[in-house]
Design an enzyme around this catalytic site. Structure first.
Site, short mmCIF file in Angstrom:
data_model
loop_
_atom_site.label_atom_id
_atom_site.label_comp_id
_atom_site.label_asym_id
_atom_site.label_seq_id
_atom_site.Cartn_x
_atom_site.Cartn_y
_atom_site.Cartn_z
N GLU A 176 1.71 3.61 -2.88
CA GLU A 176 2.14 4.75 -3.00
C GLU A 176 1.74 5.54 -3.92
O GLU A 176 1.05 5.05 -4.83
CB GLU A 176 3.77 4.89 -3.22
N GLU A 318 0.32 2.26 -6.37
CA GLU A 318 -0.76 2.59 -5.20
C GLU A 318 -0.65 0.93 -4.25
O GLU A 318 -1.67 1.13 -3.56
CB GLU A 318 -2.12 2.56 -6.03
#
Length: 352
Positions: A176, A318
């Protein structure tokens, strides 16, 4: 479930217990003292059962990074400006972000999904546009998402899983990116677990003590406003983010499609909690990569009875922590598949 049931509530696949028993039996025959490879043995058995094969493999790894902006950023809860979310999309596609480096190193497929950013960079080669809106609403003032927006975000996660399945992925990693998303994750975790914001709210991208205090106060306001939420689905709608909902949708879709998941850090683990509240059957498909440095992560892991593989003080997001753990799982599979049994090696086995 009947035909009117939402897709995310439909049954998940069951783990193959016969394969699990076969894998445990093989571990007992390998040339080592029983249990001497610890959780590597457990991981190999788990992956064998999830992949429904006596010889688990993680050569084809799929990483989806979902990016989205949050209206609560207006409350000053992040150390970075909101424009960074859109700018990072270019960095992901250009190969400069940590997860891009890790994906290259792993030989993994990297799927970057733009769900909506205030600083919209426009079409970028290598970035899939699945725009829900430019941002969620500020959940201190209104619900973060409309019902239609939540449905679209959940569906975006499922769409990435379909692409992973079509590519023959043996493992799904979700990541994310979104300025202020640790605030959304902490608020959602507090609502789902009935915990106080001070217990689960951390520094995120690097807030000082005053910044963390402000963030806690913002979450307290949001929880007071949305205390009427009567279901976990409604809590996700009111307090979540597009990327958190996409992750939750992806996790459920993986469990329905038979793809094991490696869950990343705090935000992804909150999404996993939300996914299990939406569909409890997805839980056995989720493996947890690491315990991050973010304050609330340990509490959410404990609530899920999760045992993460690593504890390296990571807090980037991430999907990076999960990517770092992939080689460990690959080695677990290699040991399981490649070691000789006592009989093959002509070595006397233990008798007691």
């Amino acid at each position: 479930m009947n035909e009117a049931s939402p897709w995310w509530s439909r049954a998940c696949l069951r783990v193959d217990e016969t394969i699990a028993a076969q894998a445990r039996a093989r571990q007992a025959q390998l040339t080592k003292p029983p249990g001497s490879l610890g959780r590597l043995e457990d991981a190999a058995v788990r992956l064998a059962a999830l992949q429904r094969t006596p010889q688990p493999s993680l050569q084809r790894v799929w990483i989806s990074v979902f990016a989205a902006d949050h209206g609560v950023a207006a409350e000053g809860v992040s150390a970075f400006p909101q424009a960074v979310t859109g700018e990072m999309l270019r960095n992901f596609a250009g190969g400069g972000a940590a997860i891009a480096v890790l994906a290259r190193s792993l030989g993994a497929s990297l799927d970057v999904v733009n769900l909506g950013t205030v600083n919209d960079p426009g079409p970028i080669k290598g970035v899939h546009r699945a725009i829900v809106a430019a941002s969620t609403a500020n959940f201190c003032e209104a619900a973060a998402m409309s019902a239609a927006q939540l449905e679209a975000a959940l569906a975006a996660g499922a769409a990435s899983v379909r692409a992973a399945r079509d590519a023959g992925a043996q493992l799904f990693v979700g990541g994310e990116m979104g300025i202020a998303n640790t605030t959304a994750a902490a608020a959602l975790a507090c609502a789902l677990l009935q915990r106080a914001p001070a217990e689960l709210t951390g520094a995120g991208t690097g807030l000082d003590a005053a910044g963390v205090a402000r963030k806690i106060a913002v979450i307290e306001r949001a929880l007071a406003l949305h205390a009427v939420a009567g279901s976990d689905h409604e809590r996700l709608r009111r307090l979540g983010g597009f990327e958190i909902a996409a992750l939750a949708g992806a996790y459920v879709a993986c469990a329905q499609s038979g793809i094991p998941v490696l869950v990343d850090g705090f935000i992804c683990t909150v999404a996993a909690l939300a996914a299990q509240r939406l569909n409890p059957g997805c839980g056995e498909w989720l493996l947890y990569a690491h315990r991050s440095h973010e304050r609330g992560h340990a509490a959410v892991l404990d609530a899920l009875h999760a045992q993460p593989l690593l504890d390296l003080g990571l807090r980037l997001g991430e999907g990076s922590g999960a990517a770092v753990a992939v080689p460990l799982l690959r080695l677990a599979c290699d040991l399981h598949n490649g070691m000789a049994t006592f009989a093959q090696a002509g070595v006397s086995g233990a008798t007691a």
